[in-house]
Structures are given as C-alpha cells and as structure tokens.
Design a protein around this motif. Structure first.
Motif, PDB file in Angstrom:
ATOM      1  N   LEU A  76       0.845  -1.201   0.000  1.00 15.09           N
ATOM      2  CA  LEU A  76       0.000   0.000   0.000  1.00 15.09           C
ATOM      3  C   LEU A  76       0.882   1.255   0.000  1.00 15.09           C
ATOM      4  O   LEU A  76       0.614   2.218  -0.708  1.00 15.09           O
ATOM      5  CB  LEU A  76      -0.947   0.006   1.207  1.00 15.09           C
ATOM      6  CG  LEU A  76      -1.897   1.209   1.281  1.00 15.09           C
ATOM      7  CD1 LEU A  76      -2.866   1.228   0.104  1.00 15.09           C
ATOM      8  CD2 LEU A  76      -2.691   1.214   2.583  1.00 15.09           C
ATOM      9  N   TYR A  77       1.970   1.193   0.772  1.00 17.82           N
ATOM     10  CA  TYR A  77       2.922   2.309   0.844  1.00 17.82           C
ATOM     11  C   TYR A  77       3.533   2.582  -0.536  1.00 17.82           C
ATOM     12  O   TYR A  77       3.510   3.704  -1.040  1.00 17.82           O
ATOM     13  CB  TYR A  77       4.009   1.960   1.868  1.00 17.82           C
ATOM     14  CG  TYR A  77       5.150   2.945   1.936  1.00 17.82           C
ATOM     15  CD1 TYR A  77       5.019   4.140   2.638  1.00 17.82           C
ATOM     16  CD2 TYR A  77       6.373   2.655   1.314  1.00 17.82           C
ATOM     17  CE1 TYR A  77       6.078   5.037   2.706  1.00 17.82           C
ATOM     18  CE2 TYR A  77       7.433   3.543   1.388  1.00 17.82           C
ATOM     19  CZ  TYR A  77       7.284   4.736   2.077  1.00 17.82           C
ATOM     20  OH  TYR A  77       8.327   5.619   2.137  1.00 17.82           O
ATOM     21  N   ASP A  78       4.036   1.534  -1.177  1.00 15.67           N
ATOM     22  CA  ASP A  78       4.679   1.695  -2.492  1.00 15.67           C
ATOM     23  C   ASP A  78       3.695   2.189  -3.546  1.00 15.67           C
ATOM     24  O   ASP A  78       4.005   3.099  -4.322  1.00 15.67           O
ATOM     25  CB  ASP A  78       5.264   0.354  -2.978  1.00 15.67           C
ATOM     26  CG  ASP A  78       6.519  -0.021  -2.215  1.00 15.67           C
ATOM     27  OD1 ASP A  78       7.143   0.886  -1.609  1.00 15.67           O
ATOM     28  OD2 ASP A  78       6.873  -1.218  -2.200  1.00 15.67           O
ATOM     29  N   GLU A  79       2.520   1.590  -3.565  1.00 13.55           N
ATOM     30  CA  GLU A  79       1.541   1.946  -4.592  1.00 13.55           C
ATOM     31  C   GLU A  79       1.014   3.367  -4.385  1.00 13.55           C
ATOM     32  O   GLU A  79       0.782   4.092  -5.344  1.00 13.55           O
ATOM     33  CB  GLU A  79       0.381   0.942  -4.616  1.00 13.55           C
ATOM     34  CG  GLU A  79       0.781  -0.435  -5.108  1.00 13.55           C
ATOM     35  CD  GLU A  79       1.352  -0.438  -6.521  1.00 13.55           C
ATOM     36  OE1 GLU A  79       0.632  -0.054  -7.455  1.00 13.55           O
ATOM     37  OE2 GLU A  79       2.529  -0.813  -6.678  1.00 13.55           O
ATOM     38  N   SER A  80       0.849   3.763  -3.116  1.00 13.88           N
ATOM     39  CA  SER A  80       0.346   5.122  -2.903  1.00 13.88           C
ATOM     40  C   SER A  80       1.389   6.156  -3.315  1.00 13.88           C
ATOM     41  O   SER A  80       1.044   7.242  -3.779  1.00 13.88           O
ATOM     42  CB  SER A  80      -0.133   5.327  -1.468  1.00 13.88           C
ATOM     43  OG  SER A  80       0.856   4.956  -0.559  1.00 13.88           O
ATOM     44  N   LYS A  81       2.674   5.812  -3.202  1.00 12.61           N
ATOM     45  CA  LYS A  81       3.742   6.711  -3.684  1.00 12.61           C
ATOM     46  C   LYS A  81       3.657   6.840  -5.200  1.00 12.61           C
ATOM     47  O   LYS A  81       3.793   7.923  -5.777  1.00 12.61           O
ATOM     48  CB  LYS A  81       5.116   6.155  -3.299  1.00 12.61           C
ATOM     49  CG  LYS A  81       5.425   6.326  -1.835  1.00 12.61           C
ATOM     50  CD  LYS A  81       6.820   6.846  -1.627  1.00 12.61           C
ATOM     51  CE  LYS A  81       6.801   7.793  -0.443  1.00 12.61           C
ATOM     52  NZ  LYS A  81       7.942   8.512  -0.171  1.00 12.61           N
TER      53      LYS A  81
END
Ligand SMILES: [Mn+2]
Length: 449
Positions: A76-81
């Motif tokens: 979720l962290y990577d995709e939201s970036k």
C-alpha cells in the motif's frame, strides 16, 4: 456531455491473505497463486494511472487482519507513492477485517492517502484547481463488529458537486454486525449520487441511477466460494453529475465450480478413462470461452488478457453404473483423475488447475418412480420426503435432529469454520439422498427374500 472526472471504486482487497490452494508441482503457478491478491491491487493502481482517474476509493477490508502484515502494508505504501507521482489520491475506510481501533499503519503513508476516522462520519472535499468537484463521506470500523447505524449521519447539503458515500455493510437492516442499513435507507439520502459499498465480495450494481448503489466485489477471490473474475469499478462522472460505470478486471486467478452430469453425455462414460476424457474435454472448453464482465458491464480491457489461470472444482453427478466403479476405491479414483487432468491442463496458458474432484453420483434406479407409485410403503415414504421439504415446522424439526455439525447458512463473515453450512440446497440434497438409501435398502431386502 463533457466528462468532469473519473474515479475508481475498489474494495475488499484483503492484503496479506492467500488463495486457499497451492500447486506444489509447479513453482511458477504456485508463485502466481501466492502473489494473486497483491497483483490484483497493483492492477487497480495501473488502471488508475492509465485511465487518469482523480482518486481511488477503497470501501474497507484493505488488509485481511487487524494487524496488517508487513508485506501488505509495504505494498500500500509503495503503490500510494506511485499514485502520488501521478496526482491520484486514495480514500480509505477500514472494514471488519482491518478495523481502525486496533490497527496502525506500519509505514508512514504519503499525503495523498486519506483514511476516514471511526469516531464519526467525515466529509472530505476533492478539489481541482481550487474548485470542489466531489465530496466523499465515510467512516471506518472501530472494531470487527460495527453495530452503529453510521449512514444516519452521512448528511450533506450541497448538491452542486458529486457526493459519494462510502460504507462497509452487509445491507442488512436488522441487528447486523456490519453497519445495519437497508437499500431504502441509502435511497433516502437524496443528496448522495453514488454509494461505494464494500463487504460483499461479489460485484453487484444494486441501483443504477441516482443514487447509484454498487458493490464492486473483491479484486481477487480467495477460495471456491468466490467464483468468477474479480475486479473494481471505473466511474466516469459527467458535467451534469450523471455517470457511466465500467468494469476493471483484475484477478489473475479465477475460481470455478463445474458440474459434470454423466447422464447428459452423448455417450455415457462407463470407465475411469471415459470420465478422464470427459473432464479434459470440459476443461478445454473452459479455456476457450471468452470472458464477460459481471452485471453486463462493459470492461475497460479484454478480460482474457488479465486471467492467468483457473482453479476448478469438479463435481461428477448423475446416476449410473459408473457410480459403483467410483465408489469402490473413491480416494484413488479421485487421485488418479486429478493427476491425469492436471498433467494435461496445468501447463497450458492460461493454466487450469483441478483442485478437487467431488464424486456426487448415485446408484442407478431407473424404475424408482414406478416403485414409488406402485408400492404402498415407498409411496408413504416419498410423501414424507415431500412433506419434509415443504412443511416449514417439520423442516425445523429435521434440521434440529441433523445435529450440531451443521450451522444455519448465514452471513459469510459470521460462519463457524468447523461447521457445515446448511443451505436450502444441502437440506434438499440430504433428504433426497436419504430417500434413495431407503429405496436401495428396501430393494436389497427384497432380493434376499
Ligand atoms: Mn471483506
């Protein structure tokens, strides 16, 4: 009419969960299964960038557990970036699987992610060039059961912008553990244009005009109970605040239950090899059929290009000589069939993995109807069987004598995994199987005499 903006409605990603199947024989396919839930979420984000959406809504159960796994949280962290770089925001409510009361994000998420709090309903304005284009109203679960009638406080006065209500609900108005509310309650909120629902894992447009009420379903089914292509919804909002809804297929893996009735074949199978051929033939058929999006929606891309494989549960049904043959050494017959079919279809692209073969055949009793008609005892027994199905009081008595191994078929979230769900279909199956056993025994006695 001019397009104003697009958004994606997705839900029930269940990051951290796995598919309830594994293919030890193939490392490559096992990897696809292990990554399927994560891949489906990446595909939602891919579609968001490709379709140039303004924002993504996630209607609960982003994570599978209260304590989000490191891998799921990192995704979720990577995709939201990645979405932030493309000026796309994410609006999240937490559901019964990831209530906000007990779970904190393991990673500090970028500022384009907004998680709605659980204390009270909150309205967030979506702006473009300082102009408000939409409003999103949502509230997270505090704990795994949420009995508050949240939507009663989803109030909005301004109807000049597109208003979206986000709720994780079973849509059961009475004493529900998952935000009690009815379709009428949702329709009664006149200033809402779109209800983005989560909790039910199947895509379903409940109301197609204002207010739109939609479950987008899960982007990747995790067991045989979640059949079909999973995905998300793309909503195009026009300047007059009307919308068009399209389907975004995302699931790499498709679960499928297939019934094979040996009485419906051109030539009835009499040996294990015939049955093997029949299953392979049916498997080939599945691999050659083109996919349709659920609910008759238009898909933004060919679904066939999205699906990497199938997991199939076969059910062999019907009456005939084959029954005795299969029952003789059922375990090894099933093992043989699975090995042969997998050898043939597992290495195809897309792959077809046979996860189980259920033998549901029964003994041939061609003159059963004649017997029932002409034998007083069997006639009475048949009458009782019919009564068992039709008389609701008698049915209740029977269910209580079935014993505690069965559980009344209820909300999928509340099910006791140690029990068998007693659906209407299963009750009918048990009663008709009991009827057949009685006739079988009756005939055996007759033969002995
Ligand atoms: Mn869910």
């Amino acid at each position: 009419m001019i397009l104003m903006f697009r958004f994606i409605h997705a839900s029930d990603i269940h990051l951290g969960s796995i598919l309830h199947a594994s293919v030890k024989a193939s490392h490559k396919i096992d990897e696809i299964l292990k990554e399927a839930v994560y891949s489906s979420f990446k595909r939602i984000c891919d579609a968001a960038i490709k379709c140039n959406v303004k924002f993504i809504i996630l209607s609960g159960d982003v994570y599978d557990r209260e304590l989000s796994t490191v891998k799921g949280s990192r995704l979720l962290y990577d995709e939201s970036k990645r979405l932030e770089e493309n000026s796309i925001d994410i609006y999240i409510i937490r559901g019964n699987h990831d209530p906000l009361g007990d779970g904190r994000e393991l990673f500090t998420l970028s500022s384009n992610v907004h998680t709605f709090n659980y204390e009270e309903a909150e309205a967030v304005e979506v702006k473009r060039n300082e102009e408000i284009v939409a409003r999103i109203i949502g509230q997270s679960y505090k704990s795994k059961w949420e009995r508050r009638k949240m939507i009663s406080s989803y109030n909005v006065e301004d109807t000049s912008v597109y208003n979206i209500g986000v709720v994780h609900t079973a849509l059961e108005p009475n004493s529900s553990n998952y935000v009690p509310c009815s379709i009428e309650d949702l329709k009664g909120k006149e200033n809402i244009h779109y209800w983005a629902l989560g909790h039910i894992h199947k895509c379903k447009i409940i109301n197609d005009k204002k207010p739109v009420i939609a479950y987008c379903g899960t982007p990747q089914g995790r067991d045989i109970g979640e059949e079909g292509v999973g995905g998300a919804l793309l909503i195009e909002v026009r300047e007059d605040l009307s919308e068009e809804i399209k389907f975004i297929p995302t699931s790499p893996v498709v679960w499928k239950k297939v019934k094979l009735n040996i009485n419906e074949c051109i030539e009835e199978p009499t040996g294990l090899n015939d049955l093997e051929e029949l299953i392979i033939e049916k498997g080939e058929e599945i691999l050659n059929i083109s996919f349709q999006a659920p609910e008759g929606l238009e898909s933004i891309q060919s679904i066939d290009n999205v699906v990497e494989g199938y997991i199939v549960q076969w059910s062999v049904e019907g009456k005939g000589k084959l029954n005795e043959l299969l029952r003789e050494d059922e375990e090894n017959a099933v093992k043989y069939l699975m090995e042969r079919v997998n050898k043939k279809l597992l290495n195809r692209s897309p792959f077809l993995y046979s996860d189980s073969v259920l033998i549901n055949t029964s003994k041939e009793m061609s003159d059963m109807n004649y017997l029932i008609k002409n034998n007083q005892v069997l006639k009475e027994m048949d009458g009782i069987a019919v009564l068992c199905l039709e008389d609701s009081n008698l049915r209740k008595d029977i269910i209580s004598t079935f014993g505690s191994i069965f559980e009344k078929d209820g909300d999928t979230e509340d099910q006791d995994e140690g029990k068998i769900q007693l659906s209407d279909d299963l009750i009918e199956e048990i009663i008709s199987a009991a009827k057949e056993i009685v006739i079988e025994k009756f005939l055996e006695k007759g033969e002995q005499a």
